[in-house]
Design a protein around this motif. Structure first.
Motif, mmCIF file in Angstrom:
data_model
loop_
_atom_site.group_PDB
_atom_site.id
_atom_site.type_symbol
_atom_site.label_atom_id
_atom_site.label_comp_id
_atom_site.label_asym_id
_atom_site.label_seq_id
_atom_site.Cartn_x
_atom_site.Cartn_y
_atom_site.Cartn_z
ATOM 1 N N GLY A 106 -0.963 0.821 3.911
ATOM 2 C CA GLY A 106 -1.504 0.114 3.150
ATOM 3 C C GLY A 106 -2.648 0.492 2.447
ATOM 4 N N ARG A 107 -3.101 -0.246 1.459
ATOM 5 C CA ARG A 107 -4.183 0.008 0.665
ATOM 6 C C ARG A 107 -5.480 -0.020 1.255
ATOM 7 N NH1 ARG A 107 -0.701 -1.709 -3.702
ATOM 8 N NH2 ARG A 107 -1.715 -3.841 -3.555
ATOM 9 N N GLY A 163 -6.445 -2.705 8.211
ATOM 10 C CA GLY A 163 -5.233 -3.212 8.318
ATOM 11 C C GLY A 163 -4.153 -2.600 9.391
ATOM 12 N N GLU A 198 -5.182 -3.288 3.928
ATOM 13 C CA GLU A 198 -3.658 -3.731 3.883
ATOM 14 C C GLU A 198 -2.962 -3.175 5.102
ATOM 15 O OE1 GLU A 198 -1.633 -3.140 0.282
ATOM 16 O OE2 GLU A 198 -2.382 -4.577 -0.711
ATOM 17 N N ASP A 199 -2.262 -4.063 5.651
ATOM 18 C CA ASP A 199 -1.334 -3.716 6.704
ATOM 19 C C ASP A 199 -0.252 -2.654 6.074
ATOM 20 O OD1 ASP A 199 -2.430 -5.415 8.270
ATOM 21 O OD2 ASP A 199 -0.947 -7.101 8.212
#
Length: 461
Positions: free
Chosen positions: A53-54, A151, A81-82
């Protein structure tokens, strides 16, 4: 994918039950295991790993003036992010096991699952710098500078099951010669099919880290702070001839930031408060015994530290002992001693002299810098009762392993003498004719600089 190797085999007289009658040679059946292994079908493919993830983006830092009117500031960092889940492994193709072949078989392996992607880290909250005249005006400011959430790591993909053999063992009989004749021989070859290995499950991705909350910086004035130049690097001779101007804004670190703001605000509870400014012309006052021109050139980095202290970092080629002083806006670095770094570790063994109470070890300073350096010696002394001319595997016993007391070290010119015979140990191992090993570690320092050098000696007292 793992692959099993065939067993190395030779004809065996086993008397095993077989599916076919075995002719005999001299009363013994000829039985052998196959040596070659082949794969049938096709292995399952591994699943792809999930994408990480970002990371979240940091909140934007801002500057404002608290004039008593209400104001809100959204400086929060975004969430990470995940990570993506890993892909499951693919099934192998299990059909088509050959029958009654004259070689071993191995069934296809299952595909492994892909690893889960790592979760992205949350973005940090932005900082807010507030100028104010009345501290109570800070209560009118509502700030959301929380860090972004982390994430979650992705799940690992599942591995798939390897194929199982439909038939695990079989035998084939091979005969040579003419039936009924003496040259007629038969042998049975036994073959195996090995089940395929199951693919492994992918590992779970790690979770990201939460973003840090933004920080509050407050300045008890309405005029903007002046720009600062807290550090600069210039040549040594240049700093002697021409001072440089340095400046730094100073801040105190305190707790309780959220209590200063409007209810519901969210910032790092540790805040920074402006306490003043240090600025001035920095010059180098060279008071070392030897002139500056005796040393190689290079830059010196001068810096005003966050606490207002003035420091200097000299080139690697130079060890310097210095002090700093401040009078009004004049900042001075005074060097009281200096040596070349390359000369610090130019020590050498001068051998060992005497025995018993008069035993001494000699260390020579080839660079002649001992008058300018602090030198401490650590000694490891080992002796033996044997003679290396008669026994190459002597057993040495440690009789001293510690710092040599300062009162047992004397310096005459460039010659150190370590009075080993006056060490607080039994003098028996120090008698004339004893063989010994000596390891001396010299620790030399000047100011904040320090270096070690090891010197070894082995021989007979």
């Amino acid at each position: 994918m793992k692959r099993a190797l065939a067993f190395a085999l030779a004809p065996l007289c086993l008397g095993l039950a077989t599916t076919l009658p075995l002719p005999t040679l001299n009363g013994c059946s000829m039985l052998a295991w196959a040596q070659e292994t082949r794969i049938y079908g096709s292995d399952g493919s591994d699943g792809s790993s999930g994408r990480s993830g970002r990371d979240g983006t940091a909140g934007q830092s801002q500057t404002t003036v608290a004039d008593g009117t209400s104001a809100s500031f959204t400086l929060a960092g975004s969430d990470g992010e995940d990570g993506e889940n890993g892909e499951n492994g693919y099934r192998p193709s299990c059909s088509g096991q050959p029958r009654n072949v004259n070689y071993n078989l191995r069934a296809p392996d299952g595909g492994s699952g892909g690893d889960g992607g790592s979760g992205g880290s949350g973005g940090s909250g932005g900082n807010l710098t507030v100028y104010y005249g009345d501290r109570a005006a800070l209560q009118r400011l509502s700030i959301d500078a929380r860090g972004g959430r982390s994430g979650r790591g992705g799940r690992g993909g599942n591995g798939t099951v390897g194929c199982r053999c439909a038939v695990h063992e079989w035998e084939l009989q091979t005969c040579t010669g003419t039936p009924g004749q003496a040259d007629y021989q038969c042998r049975a070859n036994r073959y195996r099919c090995y089940d395929g290995s199951s693919g492994t499950n992918g590992s779970f991705g790690r979770d990201g880290t939460a973003g840090a909350d933004g920080q509050l910086w407050i300045v008890n004035q309405l005029e903007p702070l002046l720009s600062e130049t807290p550090a600069i690097a210039v040549g040594l001779q240049t700093l002697v001839d021409q001072p440089v101007r340095l400046s730094r804004n100073l801040w105190a670190e305190k707790s309780g930031a959220n209590a200063l703001l409007a209810p519901g605000s969210r910032v790092n509870d540790v805040y920074r408060e402006y306490t003043g400014r240090v600025e001035g012309d920095v010059s180098l006052n060279w008071q070392a015994p030897r002139p500056l021109g005796s040393f190689a050139g290079g830059d010196v980095r001068t810096e005003i530290q966050p606490d207002g202290a003035l420091t200097a970092t000299f080139p690697d080629s130079l060890w310097a002992d210095y002090t700093t002083s401040r009078q009004a806006d004049q900042l001075t670095i005074t060097v009281t001693n200096a040596v070349r770094a390359s000369d610090v570790t130019r020590l050498a063994s001068g051998g060992v002299q005497g025995s018993g109470a008069n035993l001494k070890a000699v260390v020579l300073d080839l660079a002649g810098e001992s008058a300018y350096l602090t030198t401490q010696f650590r000694l490891t002394l080992k002796t033996t009762d044997g003679d290396p001319r008669d026994d190459r595997r002597l057993r040495y016993v440690t009789v001293y392993d510690d710092v040599v007391p300062a009162e047992l070290v004397s310096l005459m010119g460039n010659r150190f003498e370590l009075a080993l015979g006056r060490l607080p140990i039994d003098r028996g191992p120090l008698t004339r004719g004893k063989y010994a090993q000596i390891e001396i570690t010299a620790v030399r320092s000047l100011g904040t600089n320090s270096a070690e050098q090891s010197i070894s000696w082995q021989g007979q007292f």
